[in-house]
Design a protein around this motif. Structure first.
Motif, PDB file in Angstrom:
ATOM      1  N   PHE A   1      12.463  -3.146 -17.068  1.00  0.00           N
ATOM      2  CA  PHE A   1      12.384  -1.933 -16.262  1.00  0.00           C
ATOM      3  C   PHE A   1      12.964  -2.183 -14.875  1.00  0.00           C
ATOM      4  O   PHE A   1      12.887  -3.299 -14.337  1.00  0.00           O
ATOM      5  CB  PHE A   1      10.923  -1.477 -16.126  1.00  0.00           C
ATOM      6  N   LYS A   2      13.502  -1.132 -14.298  1.00  0.00           N
ATOM      7  CA  LYS A   2      13.970  -1.222 -12.927  1.00  0.00           C
ATOM      8  C   LYS A   2      12.784  -1.406 -11.997  1.00  0.00           C
ATOM      9  O   LYS A   2      11.668  -0.974 -12.278  1.00  0.00           O
ATOM     10  CB  LYS A   2      14.751   0.035 -12.557  1.00  0.00           C
ATOM     11  N   GLU A   3      13.082  -2.029 -10.872  1.00  0.00           N
ATOM     12  CA  GLU A   3      11.993  -2.339  -9.954  1.00  0.00           C
ATOM     13  C   GLU A   3      11.342  -1.091  -9.380  1.00  0.00           C
ATOM     14  O   GLU A   3      10.157  -1.117  -9.011  1.00  0.00           O
ATOM     15  CB  GLU A   3      12.509  -3.234  -8.826  1.00  0.00           C
ATOM     16  N   ASP A   4      12.083   0.020  -9.301  1.00  0.00           N
ATOM     17  CA  ASP A   4      11.479   1.237  -8.782  1.00  0.00           C
ATOM     18  C   ASP A   4      10.685   1.993  -9.836  1.00  0.00           C
ATOM     19  O   ASP A   4      10.194   3.091  -9.571  1.00  0.00           O
ATOM     20  CB  ASP A   4      12.544   2.152  -8.176  1.00  0.00           C
ATOM     21  N   GLN A   5      10.555   1.429 -11.062  1.00  0.00           N
ATOM     22  CA  GLN A   5       9.732   2.033 -12.099  1.00  0.00           C
ATOM     23  C   GLN A   5       8.375   1.343 -12.252  1.00  0.00           C
ATOM     24  O   GLN A   5       7.589   1.723 -13.112  1.00  0.00           O
ATOM     25  CB  GLN A   5      10.460   1.976 -13.449  1.00  0.00           C
ATOM     26  N   LEU A   6       8.101   0.334 -11.451  1.00  0.00           N
ATOM     27  CA  LEU A   6       6.923  -0.509 -11.667  1.00  0.00           C
ATOM     28  C   LEU A   6       5.764  -0.202 -10.735  1.00  0.00           C
ATOM     29  O   LEU A   6       4.732  -0.869 -10.816  1.00  0.00           O
ATOM     30  CB  LEU A   6       7.303  -1.993 -11.496  1.00  0.00           C
ATOM     31  N   ALA A   7       5.918   0.760  -9.859  1.00  0.00           N
ATOM     32  CA  ALA A   7       4.879   0.996  -8.853  1.00  0.00           C
ATOM     33  C   ALA A   7       3.535   1.304  -9.484  1.00  0.00           C
ATOM     34  O   ALA A   7       2.481   0.841  -9.018  1.00  0.00           O
ATOM     35  CB  ALA A   7       5.312   2.134  -7.916  1.00  0.00           C
ATOM     36  N   THR A   8       3.524   2.104 -10.544  1.00  0.00           N
ATOM     37  CA  THR A   8       2.256   2.504 -11.181  1.00  0.00           C
ATOM     38  C   THR A   8       2.085   1.914 -12.574  1.00  0.00           C
ATOM     39  O   THR A   8       1.194   2.344 -13.315  1.00  0.00           O
ATOM     40  CB  THR A   8       2.186   4.037 -11.275  1.00  0.00           C
ATOM     41  N   MET A   9       2.923   0.941 -12.924  1.00  0.00           N
ATOM     42  CA  MET A   9       2.820   0.341 -14.267  1.00  0.00           C
ATOM     43  C   MET A   9       1.803  -0.792 -14.231  1.00  0.00           C
ATOM     44  O   MET A   9       1.833  -1.662 -13.359  1.00  0.00           O
ATOM     45  CB  MET A   9       4.193  -0.181 -14.721  1.00  0.00           C
ATOM     46  N   ARG A  10       0.870  -0.767 -15.198  1.00  0.00           N
ATOM     47  CA  ARG A  10      -0.208  -1.754 -15.248  1.00  0.00           C
ATOM     48  C   ARG A  10      -0.406  -2.230 -16.690  1.00  0.00           C
ATOM     49  O   ARG A  10      -0.115  -1.489 -17.642  1.00  0.00           O
ATOM     50  CB  ARG A  10      -1.530  -1.140 -14.752  1.00  0.00           C
TER      51      ARG A  10
END
Length: 414
Positions: A325-334
């Motif tokens: 995933f792109k780094e700007d897609q990981l903010a809310t990924m857990r």
């Protein structure tokens, strides 16, 4: 003519009148704003639908199925006698893959068994020697003490015999002196014809007898002295035996130590036998778990060694997806969030799973040659972070490492 000339210039100065517009064209021009508005509404609806459908989700098509690749190598060196599997064959745990020539390792195992038997025999001998020492050492001590007592008594007897021999020598010497005096007196009287020849011979015989008794007494004295000297040596020998017998505890301890050493040799021989038997068992290479045989690189008659892989077994029951995933897609990924995976192999079928973990860094950070931006020649590139997605159990599908996948993670879920 003049009238015509006058009218002509005035008509030329008047504005041209537009041609008449057809009625159909006018209607189209009236409908155009309505069509544009309708298309705008439809586009907005479609965009809104896509936004609503994709709200709370993050997707990527940079994903592949991953799995474990178990390299199989021989545990010992040897020549291959038989290859029991083919390329891409499915094997179960415990199935025989290859067999090596076991002759050398069987001989080593036999030698180890013989060494173990010899070590156990040594233990039995040491155990018997210990029992014998525990029984004989105290008896030897008692016997040595008795021998010393006997030797001491012999010394006393020899000393008394010497004293008696000295007394006998003195008595025999006195008798000889008296007999010698009587012989001299008899000789003088015989010269004066005062005694007979028989009397003289009697005195001479008595003198010879006393002289002989004196020599016998002296011989007994020498014998007694020799016996005394011998008894002194006997005492020394008895003391030596007593000293040796007094080490009974040390002898028992030494026997215990010998037994312990023999038992240690047995343990060492048992370990050597176990190692030899393990090496012999390693001549049969078996599969550690169920999977597909891949990357086979061994043939019959080939010499193999532990550092060279012979097979690769890929377990198809333990696969997962690595989605970048792109780094700007990981903010809310857990971890724990639900995910859907589609594979090119199975078309539109959606596999369900969940996020198991996120990598500790971007893929570029763990590359063989990580980028170095300290030179100032920096172009910002969106980085990607590997995310491990684990499949939920689902029967009827075989997933193989390397397959391409599309992954969608529902990041709005808790």
């Amino acid at each position: 003519m003049s009238a015509t000339a006058t009218v002509g210039p005035a008509a030329a100065l008047e504005e041209p009148r537009p041609a008449a517009v057809p009625s159909s064209t006018a209607k189209k021009r009236k409908r155009t704003p309505f069509l544009v508005g309708a298309m705008t509404v439809v586009a907005a609806s479609v965009a809104g639908g896509f936004y609503i459908a994709g709200y709370g989700q993050e997707s990527t098509d940079d994903a592949t199925v991953e799995g474990r690749v178990i390299n199989v190598a021989a545990r010992v060196s040897g020549q291959v006698l038989r290859v029991a599997v083919r390329d891409n064959q499915v094997v179960n745990a415990g199935d025989v893959l290859i067999e090596l020539d076991p002759a050398d390792y069987a001989a080593k195992a036999d030698a180890a068994r013989a060494d173990l038997a010899a070590a156990r025999a040594s233990v039995e001998g040491a155990r018997s020697a210990l029992r014998m020492t525990e029984k004989t050492a105290p008896a030897n001590l008692v016997a040595a003490r008795g021998g010393l007592t006997t030797a001491s008594s012999s010394v006393d007897s020899a000393r008394a015999a010497i004293e008696q021999a000295h007394a006998d020598v003195d008595a025999a010497g006195a008798r000889k002196a008296l007999a010698e005096l009587e012989l001299g007196r008899a000789t003088t009287l015989f010269e004066r014809s005062a005694v007979t020849v028989a009397e003289l011979d009697s005195r001479r015989t008595e003198f010879d007898e006393t002289a002989a008794r004196l020599e016998q007494a002296r011989a007994r004295l020498r014998s007694a002295e020799a016996a005394f000297a011998g008894s002194g040596g006997g005492v020394a020998l008895a003391k030596g035996r007593l000293s040796a017998a007094s080490t009974a505890e040390e002898q028992i301890d030494a026997a215990h130590a010998t037994l312990s050493s023999a038992e240690a040799h047995v343990a060492q021989a048992e370990a050597a036998l176990k190692l030899a038997e393990l090496s012999l068992s390693y001549t049969t290479v078996k599969a550690l778990r169920r999977g597909v045989v891949s990357r086979r690189s061994v043939e019959e008659g080939q010499l193999v060694s532990p550092e060279r892989p012979l097979f690769a077994i890929v377990p198809l029951d333990d696969v997962w997806v690595v989605a970048n995933f792109k780094e700007d897609q990981l903010a809310t990924m857990r971890p724990g969030q639900g995910a859907e995976v589609t594979l090119d192999t199975y078309g539109r079928h959606a596999f369900h799973g969940h996020v198991e973990s996120l990598a500790g860094g971007t893929g570029a950070r763990f590359a063989l040659l990580p980028p170095d931006n300290s030179t100032g020649n920096f172009v910002k590139v969106v980085q990607r972070v590997p995310v491990l997605v684990r499949f939920d159990p689902e029967a009827g599908f075989e997933l193989r490492p390397g397959m391409s996948a599309d992954v969608t993670v529902r990041v709005a879920e808790r």
